[in-house]
Design a protein around this motif. Sequence first.
Motif: not given
Length: 289
Positions: A188-215
């Motif tokens: 259960r702890k590992i699932y939450r940690a993996a989820f947090f890391v996955a969303i962190l990476l997706a949000a970082l990608a969105g922040a960079l992607y939004g700068q290249i294109y638009a939001v």
Amino acid sequence: MLTNPTILGQIVVNGMSLSSVYILVALGFTLLFGIMRVVNFAHGEFAMLGGFAMYYLYAVFSLPWVAAILLAPLAVAIPALFLEWLVFRWFYQKMFQSMIGLLGLSIVMIYSALLTWDAFERNIPAAFDGILRFAGVILPIDRLVTIGVSALALGAFYFLMVHTRIGLAMRAAAQDVEIAGTQGIDTRKIYRAAFFVAILLAALAGALYGQIYAVSPFMGERPLFVAFIVVILGGMGSIPGAALGGLILGFTESFLGTFYGGSVASYASFGAVILLLIFRPWGLLGKPE
């Protein structure tokens, strides 16, 4: 044209910047699938929220760019833990049910964003708008910064997965969650940690992607398609495969988009996926089941 160093340099820089963002998106997607067997149809919407978080922190609240790019993924990933408790945890190890449930979550997130921010695109002001010239090649600084930030994030992800106890536990759970549980790993702890890391990476990608294109509320569609293409190319659940797939897709789009246009690049990407599904359905680095 292929011998023109300016064009070649532009293709390489664009390819690397696209690849770096694509890898960030795909790593989070494949991490959730590899460990929890969850097909996260809402993955693109977390990237969209990362773009909006970057817009507000940098463009509206005028935070320094470095602070904004560090805080934007956290501003998405931390509240997302509530969604993990409310929605995601009910679909762990239920691949087909997760497709339906998280497709519904994706629709809810899109239209909630539409009601909140309307349909208009918002541009994040360029923090780095200059160019560098090296050996006759023009290098846009904003693309170089995107590559650098992505490289740091990928390096941190590699360190987490290879050199930490929680990373080792994630890899063990990805191999066999039942055996990992019998060895004393708190899944259960590992699932939450993996989820947090996955969303962190997706949000970082969105922040960079939004700068290249638009939001916009609909900007998550492209990252989701990219995640699917990349993980199918590399192999579902394969982290090295996600990195390889991101590189292939980024450079393919950069090359074909430069010479033949974006439509041809998209056609080639989906064509490659169809052929791979026919002749090697487990992907380039995946394992047949």
